[in-house]
Design a protein around this motif. Structure first.
Motif, PDB file in Angstrom:
ATOM      1  N   THR A  99       0.850  -1.175   0.000  1.00  0.00           N
ATOM      2  CA  THR A  99       0.000   0.000   0.000  1.00  0.00           C
ATOM      3  C   THR A  99       0.891   1.231   0.000  1.00  0.00           C
ATOM      4  O   THR A  99       1.842   1.316   0.768  1.00  0.00           O
ATOM      5  CB  THR A  99      -0.916   0.024   1.248  1.00  0.00           C
ATOM      6  OG1 THR A  99      -0.100   0.086   2.411  1.00  0.00           O
ATOM      7  CG2 THR A  99      -1.787  -1.196   1.308  1.00  0.00           C
ATOM      8  N   GLN A 100       0.564   2.167  -0.852  1.00  0.00           N
ATOM      9  CA  GLN A 100       1.411   3.344  -0.991  1.00  0.00           C
ATOM     10  C   GLN A 100       1.521   4.108   0.322  1.00  0.00           C
ATOM     11  O   GLN A 100       2.573   4.645   0.652  1.00  0.00           O
ATOM     12  CB  GLN A 100       0.834   4.263  -2.070  1.00  0.00           C
ATOM     13  CG  GLN A 100       1.646   5.542  -2.260  1.00  0.00           C
ATOM     14  CD  GLN A 100       0.891   6.576  -3.066  1.00  0.00           C
ATOM     15  OE1 GLN A 100      -0.216   6.339  -3.499  1.00  0.00           O
ATOM     16  NE2 GLN A 100       1.504   7.727  -3.261  1.00  0.00           N
ATOM     17  N   PRO A 110      -5.121   1.131   4.308  1.00  0.00           N
ATOM     18  CA  PRO A 110      -4.490   2.428   4.044  1.00  0.00           C
ATOM     19  C   PRO A 110      -5.320   3.647   4.398  1.00  0.00           C
ATOM     20  O   PRO A 110      -4.822   4.762   4.290  1.00  0.00           O
ATOM     21  CB  PRO A 110      -4.202   2.383   2.534  1.00  0.00           C
ATOM     22  CG  PRO A 110      -5.132   1.370   1.983  1.00  0.00           C
ATOM     23  CD  PRO A 110      -5.319   0.351   3.071  1.00  0.00           C
ATOM     24  N   LEU A 111      -6.576   3.468   4.820  1.00  0.00           N
ATOM     25  CA  LEU A 111      -7.387   4.605   5.248  1.00  0.00           C
ATOM     26  C   LEU A 111      -7.512   4.700   6.762  1.00  0.00           C
ATOM     27  O   LEU A 111      -8.282   5.519   7.276  1.00  0.00           O
ATOM     28  CB  LEU A 111      -8.798   4.520   4.629  1.00  0.00           C
ATOM     29  CG  LEU A 111      -8.887   4.418   3.108  1.00  0.00           C
ATOM     30  CD1 LEU A 111     -10.339   4.489   2.660  1.00  0.00           C
ATOM     31  CD2 LEU A 111      -8.058   5.487   2.416  1.00  0.00           C
ATOM     32  N   ASP A 112      -6.761   3.882   7.506  1.00  0.00           N
ATOM     33  CA  ASP A 112      -6.854   3.837   8.970  1.00  0.00           C
ATOM     34  C   ASP A 112      -6.125   5.034   9.580  1.00  0.00           C
ATOM     35  O   ASP A 112      -4.902   5.144   9.465  1.00  0.00           O
ATOM     36  CB  ASP A 112      -6.236   2.527   9.476  1.00  0.00           C
ATOM     37  CG  ASP A 112      -6.291   2.404  10.992  1.00  0.00           C
ATOM     38  OD1 ASP A 112      -6.877   3.276  11.653  1.00  0.00           O
ATOM     39  OD2 ASP A 112      -5.732   1.424  11.519  1.00  0.00           O
ATOM     40  N   PRO A 113      -6.838   5.956  10.252  1.00  0.00           N
ATOM     41  CA  PRO A 113      -6.180   7.140  10.813  1.00  0.00           C
ATOM     42  C   PRO A 113      -5.122   6.807  11.873  1.00  0.00           C
ATOM     43  O   PRO A 113      -4.055   7.441  11.902  1.00  0.00           O
ATOM     44  CB  PRO A 113      -7.346   7.924  11.431  1.00  0.00           C
ATOM     45  CG  PRO A 113      -8.541   7.490  10.645  1.00  0.00           C
ATOM     46  CD  PRO A 113      -8.305   6.033  10.362  1.00  0.00           C
ATOM     47  N   GLY A 432      -0.107   9.484   1.354  1.00  0.00           N
ATOM     48  CA  GLY A 432      -0.433   8.594   0.248  1.00  0.00           C
ATOM     49  C   GLY A 432      -1.710   9.050  -0.428  1.00  0.00           C
ATOM     50  O   GLY A 432      -2.577   9.680   0.179  1.00  0.00           O
ATOM     51  N   ASP A 433      -1.834   8.721  -1.715  1.00  0.00           N
ATOM     52  CA  ASP A 433      -2.991   9.175  -2.489  1.00  0.00           C
ATOM     53  C   ASP A 433      -4.311   8.660  -1.932  1.00  0.00           C
ATOM     54  O   ASP A 433      -5.302   9.400  -1.864  1.00  0.00           O
ATOM     55  CB  ASP A 433      -2.853   8.725  -3.951  1.00  0.00           C
ATOM     56  CG  ASP A 433      -1.765   9.485  -4.697  1.00  0.00           C
ATOM     57  OD1 ASP A 433      -1.416  10.603  -4.262  1.00  0.00           O
ATOM     58  OD2 ASP A 433      -1.255   8.959  -5.696  1.00  0.00           O
TER      59      ASP A 433
END
Length: 466
Positions: A99-100, A110-113, A432-433
């Motif tokens: 994951t970037q 990758p969206l985990d704060p 990351g994007d």
């Protein structure tokens, strides 16, 4: 864990700083959930605060909500419930996919704060041998059951507050519950706005400090209702003609090699030894800023240079920008100063740390602090130069003087900050994007929605949610 708790609240703080929860019976938690976690739709990270509508993401897929055992606490005001914070992991079949956003751990979603902040902390340690310690000021307003009327009209630090038995009992119970959860409380007091108070929690390692903040806010809201019958809110601007409500954070850099690592201090403060306070505004031109280490100069310079974009992360709502006004001690200009409460970056009198002021309770604190770290690290990599401190309220200067000193007004609307964030290469590289684009999609559509409401509708919704 020896406890009488019968249920465990597994908590995730989402993109828009709403605490999402699954409650699990203790027996199932011990035998299954603690090890294997809980399934969760990734679309949850695409929800806005005002209602359940997916602004970013798809209805397909699942992630694992895995509890972090180091965060489990019994809720003192509801002893049948324990609380534990969770991380988000990818399904096992995708673990080989990079994951970037998080090269540190290919397993994290990758969206985990919370994982984002862990990654920023790891990068600071690996690249610079430093860690951050932090302490938070939790400001909030207590309203009566109608969620409109403040419980008092007292002024800043007014002793009269404690003549109100309901308020005094509620504040006492809040602080006792927070302390019983192994969170240090340094002090608490009435703040400036009607019904406004502040609880200051202790300085500790950054991840622990943010975890403590999340738990502190949960306790404040629940104890306010349980003990006083009050509604507690962290909404940034409850009363248009009074001071707003913030969540200032105090930060310092420490050498990892000499830090105690116990989350409670110790080690060597790599920030500085002292600062020289100019005796007058004109003297700023001629006075060096003291013994702040070169690295910390650069860290602060990175934060200051990226501050207009950072505000989309730390003051992320329409109401956030109602709070950040000139001459309200909220930091409306792109400056720093020594003990200057009009500066968004305020250095302490002894130079031991700095305070970041454009942060409030609508911001996800994991996302906000990760952004501050990425900006600071960019300043250190680029050997950024810190501007001279400003030792007056910049709003009292003439336009010509501000122009001469290159003092710029910070964004005045959340959409302006969001546009700057979208184009900010430093924060996009750190986040990351996937993470940054998800954040902008959710918060951007949220801002559009709030623009269609009148001021009273916004106020009611923000008080209810935050």
């Amino acid at each position: 864990m020896d406890t009488d708790a019968r249920f465990v609240r597994v908590v995730l703080t989402d993109t828009v700083n709403v605490n999402r929860v699954r409650v699990v019976p203790m027996l199932r938690f011990r035998h299954q959930v603690l090890t294997n976690g809980l399934g969760l739709t990734p679309a949850l990270l695409g929800l806005p605060p005002q209602f359940d509508a997916v602004y970013s993401g798809a209805p397909v897929g699942e992630v694992t909500m895995l509890p972090d055992p180091s965060t489990i606490r019994i809720l003192p005001h509801r002893k049948t419930h324990a609380l534990i914070l969770a991380d988000l992991l990818l399904p096992k079949e995708t673990h080989k996919t990079t994951t970037q956003a998080f090269p540190l751990d290919r397993h994290v979603f990758p969206l985990d704060p919370r994982a984002l902040l862990k990654h920023a902390i790891y990068m600071l340690e690996q690249e610079f041998g430093l860690c951050v310690k932090a302490g938070f000021e939790s400001e909030f307003i207590l309203l009566e059951k109608d969620a409109k009327t403040p419980v008092d009209n007292d002024v800043y630090a007014d002793m009269n507050t404690f003549r109100n038995h309901r308020v005094a009992e509620t504040l006492d119970s809040m602080v006792e519950s927070i302390q019983d959860m192994d969170i240090v409380v340094e002090h608490f007091h009435p703040e400036s706005a009607s019904g406004q108070y502040e609880i200051v929690t202790g300085y500790t390692d950054l991840l622990r400090a943010v975890d403590d903040l999340v738990m502190t806010r949960i306790v404040i809201k629940e104890v306010a209702q349980q003990v006083g019958g009050f509604h507690a809110t962290f909404a940034p601007k409850v009363f248009a003609d009074q001071a707003g409500t913030a969540s200032h954070v105090h930060l310092s850099l420490w050498d990892v090699s000499s830090s105690s690592g116990n989350g409670k201090g110790g080690g060597h403060n790599a920030y500085c030894d002292a600062l020289t306070l100019p005796s007058s505004f004109d003297a700023v031109k001629d006075v060096m800023t003291g013994n702040v280490t070169v690295g910390m100069h650069q860290f602060m310079a990175g934060v200051l240079q990226n501050l207009p974009a950072l505000m989309a992360l730390t003051a992320p709502t329409t109401m956030s920008f109602e709070r950040i006004k000139p001459s309200y001690w909220s930091g409306a200009y792109q400056i720093w100063g020594v003990q200057n409460r009009e500066a968004p970056l305020r250095v302490s009198h002894d130079g031991s740390h700095f305070e970041y002021k454009p942060l409030d309770g609508t911001a996800n604190p994991y996302i906000a602090l990760a952004g501050i770290l990425f900006a600071g690290m960019a300043g250190m990599r680029d050997e950024a130069k810190l501007s001279l401190p400003v030792q007056v309220d910049p709003h009292t200067l003439s336009n010509e003087k501000r122009s001469e000193l290159q003092i710029m007004r910070l964004p005045e609307r959340v959409q302006q900050a969001q546009r700057l964030l979208k184009e900010n290469a430093v924060l996009r590289s750190g986040f990351g994007d996937a993470m940054l684009d998800n954040f902008l999609a959710v918060r951007g559509k949220e801002a559009e929605y709030f623009d269609g409401l009148d001021a009273e509708e916004v106020r009611k919704l923000m008080i209810a949610r935050y």
